[in-house]
Design a protein around this motif. Structure first.
Motif, PDB file in Angstrom:
ATOM      1  N   ARG A  14     -70.222 -31.611   7.660  1.00 21.12           N
ATOM      2  CA  ARG A  14     -71.206 -30.530   7.644  1.00 21.12           C
ATOM      3  C   ARG A  14     -72.332 -30.844   6.667  1.00 21.12           C
ATOM      4  NH1 ARG A  14     -68.010 -25.594   6.932  1.00 21.12           N
ATOM      5  NH2 ARG A  14     -67.558 -25.926   9.097  1.00 21.12           N
ATOM      6  N   LYS A  15     -73.533 -30.512   7.069  1.00 20.22           N
ATOM      7  CA  LYS A  15     -74.704 -30.661   6.205  1.00 20.22           C
ATOM      8  C   LYS A  15     -75.012 -29.295   5.608  1.00 20.22           C
ATOM      9  CE  LYS A  15     -79.523 -32.231   6.384  1.00 20.22           C
ATOM     10  NZ  LYS A  15     -80.559 -32.762   7.310  1.00 20.22           N
ATOM     11  N   LEU A  16     -74.726 -29.144   4.324  1.00 21.57           N
ATOM     12  CA  LEU A  16     -75.018 -27.907   3.622  1.00 21.57           C
ATOM     13  C   LEU A  16     -76.370 -28.030   2.931  1.00 21.57           C
ATOM     14  CD1 LEU A  16     -71.513 -27.325   2.008  1.00 21.57           C
ATOM     15  CD2 LEU A  16     -72.388 -26.369   4.133  1.00 21.57           C
ATOM     16  N   SER A  17     -76.830 -26.978   2.342  1.00 17.19           N
ATOM     17  CA  SER A  17     -78.137 -27.028   1.686  1.00 17.19           C
ATOM     18  C   SER A  17     -78.147 -27.951   0.475  1.00 17.19           C
ATOM     19  CB  SER A  17     -78.568 -25.620   1.271  1.00 17.19           C
ATOM     20  OG  SER A  17     -77.626 -25.077   0.372  1.00 17.19           O
ATOM     21  N   VAL A  18     -76.993 -28.216  -0.139  1.00 14.00           N
ATOM     22  CA  VAL A  18     -76.955 -29.063  -1.329  1.00 14.00           C
ATOM     23  C   VAL A  18     -76.245 -30.398  -1.121  1.00 14.00           C
ATOM     24  CG1 VAL A  18     -77.126 -27.141  -2.937  1.00 14.00           C
ATOM     25  CG2 VAL A  18     -74.883 -27.944  -2.233  1.00 14.00           C
ATOM     26  N   ALA A  19     -75.493 -30.545  -0.028  1.00 14.45           N
ATOM     27  CA  ALA A  19     -74.717 -31.771   0.148  1.00 14.45           C
ATOM     28  C   ALA A  19     -74.239 -31.924   1.595  1.00 14.45           C
ATOM     29  CB  ALA A  19     -73.500 -31.756  -0.768  1.00 14.45           C
ATOM     30  N   TYR A  20     -73.902 -33.169   1.945  1.00 11.75           N
ATOM     31  CA  TYR A  20     -73.149 -33.445   3.162  1.00 11.75           C
ATOM     32  C   TYR A  20     -71.682 -33.384   2.738  1.00 11.75           C
ATOM     33  CZ  TYR A  20     -77.273 -35.236   5.597  1.00 11.75           C
ATOM     34  OH  TYR A  20     -78.495 -35.363   6.206  1.00 11.75           O
ATOM     35  N   VAL A  21     -70.860 -32.671   3.495  1.00  8.04           N
ATOM     36  CA  VAL A  21     -69.461 -32.498   3.129  1.00  8.04           C
ATOM     37  C   VAL A  21     -68.582 -32.956   4.284  1.00  8.04           C
ATOM     38  CG1 VAL A  21     -67.689 -30.848   2.426  1.00  8.04           C
ATOM     39  CG2 VAL A  21     -70.035 -30.553   1.642  1.00  8.04           C
ATOM     40  N   PHE A  22     -67.580 -33.768   3.951  1.00  8.71           N
ATOM     41  CA  PHE A  22     -66.629 -34.308   4.929  1.00  8.71           C
ATOM     42  C   PHE A  22     -65.234 -33.937   4.444  1.00  8.71           C
ATOM     43  CE2 PHE A  22     -70.272 -37.078   4.368  1.00  8.71           C
ATOM     44  CZ  PHE A  22     -70.747 -37.215   5.657  1.00  8.71           C
ATOM     45  N   ALA A  23     -64.434 -33.276   5.297  1.00 12.50           N
ATOM     46  CA  ALA A  23     -63.096 -32.878   4.855  1.00 12.50           C
ATOM     47  C   ALA A  23     -62.146 -32.748   6.027  1.00 12.50           C
ATOM     48  CB  ALA A  23     -63.158 -31.563   4.102  1.00 12.50           C
ATOM     49  N   GLY A  24     -60.890 -32.884   5.696  1.00 11.34           N
ATOM     50  CA  GLY A  24     -59.821 -32.707   6.660  1.00 11.34           C
ATOM     51  C   GLY A  24     -58.755 -31.814   6.069  1.00 11.34           C
ATOM     52  N   PRO A  25     -57.768 -31.449   6.850  1.00 10.42           N
ATOM     53  CA  PRO A  25     -56.714 -30.566   6.357  1.00 10.42           C
ATOM     54  C   PRO A  25     -55.989 -31.194   5.169  1.00 10.42           C
ATOM     55  CG  PRO A  25     -56.483 -30.980   8.722  1.00 10.42           C
ATOM     56  CD  PRO A  25     -57.572 -31.862   8.211  1.00 10.42           C
ATOM     57  N   GLY A  26     -55.872 -30.451   4.093  1.00  6.82           N
ATOM     58  CA  GLY A  26     -55.153 -30.925   2.913  1.00  6.82           C
ATOM     59  C   GLY A  26     -55.883 -31.975   2.099  1.00  6.82           C
ATOM     60  N   GLN A  27     -57.127 -32.286   2.442  1.00  5.51           N
ATOM     61  CA  GLN A  27     -57.886 -33.303   1.711  1.00  5.51           C
ATOM     62  C   GLN A  27     -58.876 -32.643   0.768  1.00  5.51           C
ATOM     63  OE1 GLN A  27     -60.054 -35.700   4.479  1.00  5.51           O
ATOM     64  NE2 GLN A  27     -58.255 -36.587   5.417  1.00  5.51           N
ATOM     65  N   THR A  28     -59.127 -33.308  -0.351  1.00  5.93           N
ATOM     66  CA  THR A  28     -60.232 -32.894  -1.193  1.00  5.93           C
ATOM     67  C   THR A  28     -61.493 -33.370  -0.485  1.00  5.93           C
ATOM     68  OG1 THR A  28     -58.893 -33.173  -3.173  1.00  5.93           O
ATOM     69  CG2 THR A  28     -61.289 -33.137  -3.468  1.00  5.93           C
ATOM     70  N   PRO A  29     -62.463 -32.505  -0.290  1.00  2.00           N
ATOM     71  CA  PRO A  29     -63.667 -32.906   0.448  1.00  2.00           C
ATOM     72  C   PRO A  29     -64.431 -34.040  -0.238  1.00  2.00           C
ATOM     73  CG  PRO A  29     -63.574 -30.524   0.194  1.00  2.00           C
ATOM     74  CD  PRO A  29     -62.490 -31.087  -0.664  1.00  2.00           C
ATOM     75  N   ILE A  30     -65.069 -34.856   0.561  1.00  2.00           N
ATOM     76  CA  ILE A  30     -65.993 -35.875   0.064  1.00  2.00           C
ATOM     77  C   ILE A  30     -67.374 -35.247   0.196  1.00  2.00           C
ATOM     78  CG2 ILE A  30     -67.008 -38.151   0.483  1.00  2.00           C
ATOM     79  CD1 ILE A  30     -64.289 -39.018   1.626  1.00  2.00           C
ATOM     80  N   ALA A  31     -68.065 -35.123  -0.926  1.00  2.00           N
ATOM     81  CA  ALA A  31     -69.372 -34.460  -0.920  1.00  2.00           C
ATOM     82  C   ALA A  31     -70.453 -35.436  -1.372  1.00  2.00           C
ATOM     83  CB  ALA A  31     -69.346 -33.240  -1.829  1.00  2.00           C
TER      84      ALA A  31
END
Length: 177
Positions: free
Chosen positions: A121-138
């Motif tokens: 997802r592209k948020l206003s402050v970062a691109y965020v990549f995540a899966g179930p049970g994972q700490t997101p990569i921002a």
């Protein structure tokens, strides 16, 4: 180092405290914000009910508890930001390619395949990549140029069908906030 090809983008950024604060706030609101909002709403409802029932002591107690919780939350987050070690501000390289998303810094290396990701997802402050049970990569957007974002959006559009969850959320349209 910024590398843009048709099927791979490599971006190197240097985070600052503001990046950690903004991205952390966005991510924590997504996970905990609903519960915090529910708890706050309950406190306000209980305060109003106490006032209507003319239970001033109960209303004041609930108000003090709510205000205290807010102060603890805000000071705890500020204290955590001040305590970040020097390596947290070292150059961090993000690679988005056919294999997935990879983040590498002097202190850590994380990788997530497209199949393991639930959303990108592209948020206003970062691109965020995540899966179930994972700490997101921002990936903070603050240092990205228009060309960097266009290349990253193109690569993400190219691999959107590889996300692991069939009902996955994928968006390169910035979310509000």
């Amino acid at each position: 180092m910024q590398i843009h090809t048709e099927d791979r983008v490599v971006l190197t950024v240097m985070r600052d405290r503001d990046d950690y604060r903004k991205v952390g706030t966005m991510l924590s609101f997504g996970v905990w914000g609903r519960w915090q909002s529910l708890a706050f709403s309950f406190l306000v409802f209980a305060m109003l009910t106490s006032l209507l029932a003319e239970q001033i002591v109960g209303a004041i107690t609930l108000g003090v508890v709510g205000l205290g919780a807010l102060v603890l939350f805000l000071t705890g987050a500020a204290r955590a930001l001040r305590a970040l070690p020097d390596w947290a501000f070292a150059p961090t390289t993000f690679t988005v390619s056919a294999e997935g998303v990879q983040m590498e810094s002097p202190a850590a290396r994380r990788a997530a395949s497209w199949a393991s990701l639930q959303y990108a997802r592209k948020l206003s402050v970062a691109y965020v990549f995540a899966g179930p049970g994972q700490t997101p990569i921002a990936l903070p957007r603050r240092q990205l140029t228009t060309e960097d974002e266009a290349a990253l959006d193109a690569v993400l559009d190219r691999y959107r069908d590889r996300l692991g969850d069939p009902s996955a959320v994928f968006s390169t349209t910035p979310a509000a906030g």
